[in-house]
Design a protein around this motif. Structure first.
Motif, PDB file in Angstrom:
ATOM      1  N   VAL A  87       0.856  -1.177   0.000  1.00 47.59           N
ATOM      2  CA  VAL A  87       0.000   0.000   0.000  1.00 47.59           C
ATOM      3  C   VAL A  87       0.900   1.237   0.000  1.00 47.59           C
ATOM      4  N   LEU A  88       0.727   2.089  -0.999  1.00 53.52           N
ATOM      5  CA  LEU A  88       1.558   3.274  -1.152  1.00 53.52           C
ATOM      6  C   LEU A  88       0.686   4.526  -1.183  1.00 53.52           C
ATOM      7  N   PRO A  89       0.456   5.150  -0.042  1.00 59.62           N
ATOM      8  CA  PRO A  89      -0.356   6.373  -0.019  1.00 59.62           C
ATOM      9  C   PRO A  89       0.475   7.585  -0.419  1.00 59.62           C
ATOM     10  N   ASP A  90      -0.192   8.585  -0.950  1.00 58.57           N
ATOM     11  CA  ASP A  90       0.477   9.844  -1.244  1.00 58.57           C
ATOM     12  C   ASP A  90       0.458  10.696   0.025  1.00 58.57           C
ATOM     13  N   GLY A  91       1.624  10.989   0.550  1.00 59.53           N
ATOM     14  CA  GLY A  91       1.730  11.766   1.783  1.00 59.53           C
ATOM     15  C   GLY A  91       1.910  13.248   1.544  1.00 59.53           C
ATOM     16  N   ASN A  92       1.557  13.701   0.335  1.00 54.86           N
ATOM     17  CA  ASN A  92       1.698  15.100  -0.033  1.00 54.86           C
ATOM     18  C   ASN A  92       3.178  15.443  -0.177  1.00 54.86           C
ATOM     19  N   TYR A  93       3.461  16.606  -0.646  1.00 58.72           N
ATOM     20  CA  TYR A  93       4.834  17.007  -0.940  1.00 58.72           C
ATOM     21  C   TYR A  93       5.701  17.073   0.317  1.00 58.72           C
ATOM     22  N   SER A  94       5.176  17.666   1.368  1.00 59.10           N
ATOM     23  CA  SER A  94       6.015  17.874   2.554  1.00 59.10           C
ATOM     24  C   SER A  94       5.223  17.768   3.863  1.00 59.10           C
ATOM     25  N   SER A  95       4.356  16.764   3.944  1.00 58.20           N
ATOM     26  CA  SER A  95       3.531  16.629   5.156  1.00 58.20           C
ATOM     27  C   SER A  95       4.313  16.046   6.327  1.00 58.20           C
ATOM     28  N   TRP A  96       5.385  15.349   6.027  1.00 57.32           N
ATOM     29  CA  TRP A  96       6.170  14.647   7.037  1.00 57.32           C
ATOM     30  C   TRP A  96       5.336  13.585   7.745  1.00 57.32           C
ATOM     31  N   TYR A  97       4.188  13.246   7.171  1.00 54.92           N
ATOM     32  CA  TYR A  97       3.300  12.203   7.701  1.00 54.92           C
ATOM     33  C   TYR A  97       2.865  12.472   9.135  1.00 54.92           C
ATOM     34  N   VAL A  98       2.605  13.730   9.439  1.00 60.62           N
ATOM     35  CA  VAL A  98       2.127  14.091  10.778  1.00 60.62           C
ATOM     36  C   VAL A  98       0.790  14.816  10.647  1.00 60.62           C
ATOM     37  N   ASP A  99       0.107  14.959  11.770  1.00 56.04           N
ATOM     38  CA  ASP A  99      -1.116  15.750  11.818  1.00 56.04           C
ATOM     39  C   ASP A  99      -0.739  17.188  12.133  1.00 56.04           C
ATOM     40  N   SER A 100      -0.991  18.084  11.195  1.00 55.42           N
ATOM     41  CA  SER A 100      -0.676  19.491  11.400  1.00 55.42           C
ATOM     42  C   SER A 100      -1.666  20.113  12.378  1.00 55.42           C
ATOM     43  N   PRO A 101      -1.167  20.848  13.372  1.00 55.22           N
ATOM     44  CA  PRO A 101      -2.080  21.548  14.272  1.00 55.22           C
ATOM     45  C   PRO A 101      -2.687  22.800  13.628  1.00 55.22           C
TER      46      PRO A 101
END
Length: 135
Positions: A87-101
């Motif tokens: 499974v290869l999700p797109d994590g956006n260009y620079s999300s760092w795979y975190v939840d942004s506050p």
């Protein structure tokens, strides 16, 4: 006779490869209220069989298409060889795979760690135990 044997071998290999799937799917994230492009690679799925799953995250500025074309070009063969769903999700260009506050539509930790896993578990024959250790 040799030609017939060679033809049978080629047809057998082609049939096995064609049963594998590269699925380009947009999976909805309720938390981000948007669809996330995801590539799912399956082996030849057999009835009454479950498979281990591996989630592959692309690096900074990458994307799943680049991953299967350049970074791990033999991933389709690996799916069949190891009988694994990738499974290869797109994590956006620079999300760092975190939840942004701050950015409400950048909640990739929740998407990948919860929403995507739930979607895959519901729609694909993956092993229920998360640490199957079968490789």
């Amino acid at each position: 006779m040799k030609k017939l044997i060679n033809i049978v071998i080629v047809l057998t290999v082609c049939t096995q490869l064609s049963a594998q799937k590269i699925i380009h799917q947009e999976i909805f994230s309720p938390r981000m209220n948007k669809k996330i492009k995801t590539i799912i690679i399956t082996p030849d799925i057999q009835p009454q069989t479950t498979y281990p799953s591996v989630y592959i995250l692309h690096g900074f500025s990458g994307n799943p298409d680049r991953t299967i074309k350049q970074d791990i070009p033999d991933l389709v063969q690996k799916a069949q060889e190891y009988k694994t769903i990738y499974v290869l999700p797109d994590g956006n260009y620079s999300s760092w795979y975190v939840d942004s506050p701050i950015v409400k539509d950048s909640q990739y930790q929740t998407f990948i760690g919860k929403e995507l896993v739930e979607f895959i578990d519901k729609n694909y024959p993956v092993k229920a135990e998360k640490n199957s250790g079968e490789f």
